[in-house]
Design a protein around this motif. Sequence first.
Motif, mmCIF file in Angstrom:
data_model
loop_
_atom_site.group_PDB
_atom_site.id
_atom_site.type_symbol
_atom_site.label_atom_id
_atom_site.label_comp_id
_atom_site.label_asym_id
_atom_site.label_seq_id
_atom_site.Cartn_x
_atom_site.Cartn_y
_atom_site.Cartn_z
ATOM 1 N N SER A 17 29.347 14.190 -6.643
ATOM 2 C CA SER A 17 27.799 14.241 -6.578
ATOM 3 C C SER A 17 27.158 14.032 -7.566
ATOM 4 N N THR A 18 27.220 14.824 -8.677
ATOM 5 C CA THR A 18 26.298 14.254 -9.442
ATOM 6 C C THR A 18 26.639 13.518 -10.416
ATOM 7 N N MET A 131 31.236 6.007 -4.891
ATOM 8 C CA MET A 131 31.744 7.367 -3.371
ATOM 9 C C MET A 131 32.657 8.129 -4.083
ATOM 10 N N ASP A 132 32.646 9.329 -3.727
ATOM 11 C CA ASP A 132 32.945 10.355 -3.741
ATOM 12 C C ASP A 132 33.162 10.951 -2.787
ATOM 13 N N GLN A 215 29.964 14.782 -19.791
ATOM 14 C CA GLN A 215 30.474 14.346 -18.601
ATOM 15 C C GLN A 215 30.006 13.096 -18.428
ATOM 16 N N PHE A 216 29.297 12.212 -18.447
ATOM 17 C CA PHE A 216 28.437 11.369 -17.910
ATOM 18 C C PHE A 216 28.775 9.953 -19.210
ATOM 19 N N GLU A 217 28.454 10.257 -20.211
ATOM 20 C CA GLU A 217 29.172 9.849 -20.952
ATOM 21 C C GLU A 217 30.474 9.439 -21.708
#
Length: 228
Positions: A17-18, A131-132, A215-217
Amino acid sequence: MKKITIAIDGFSSTGKSTVAKQLAKHLGYIYVDTGAMYRAVTWFAMQHGFIDAHHFEASKLVAALNTITISFKFNDIVGFAEVYLNGVKIEKEIRTLEVSRYVSQVAAVSEVRSQLVQQQQQMGKDKGVVMDGRDIGTVVFPDAELKLFMIASAEKRARRRFDELIERGDEVTYADVLKNVEDRDYIDSHREDSPLRKAEDAIELDNSNLDLITQFERVLLLVNQRFA
């Protein structure tokens, strides 16, 4: 720029979700937390006495499904869409360890999954959605342009979840949280209807030792490759 569908699956407390919220905000996409939908149905079942530590009356829940309406409303203050059940915000109520104890049992009910999958597919029919969940890349959107499957050790996931609950003021123990994580892993992976599994074309991301920025990168790089 063309819009795509991004499906993020994985075990509980892997940070799905993050990163999904981060991506949706960055891309200007719709974010749908399917786990929150199953939690909402679970909370409904708990409130009506259909499920507790001693019994689960699945047939009564199934009979009541047509009285359940789940929706999301964006909250500018918190920066993401919160979940509503029959018009009432229950974002905080569904995030408790008690709901976590029962959500995998509720999610294993075929009639519940069928109804929620239909709603999820409708939400993402025009693409431009992140969507997760547990079966997004395998069942809800098997043709998604980007599929991620997130993993981390049970101990790491339990620690993250424990820290979140303690920060909220919940009275829990790490041992209870770890047991909940392990129990949910087993139920999610062994249910007959749409068990949790990695789609053949999904990219696996182990974030056991990744911070949120790294993680986001990494995920954003994968997204940009889809637009290349």
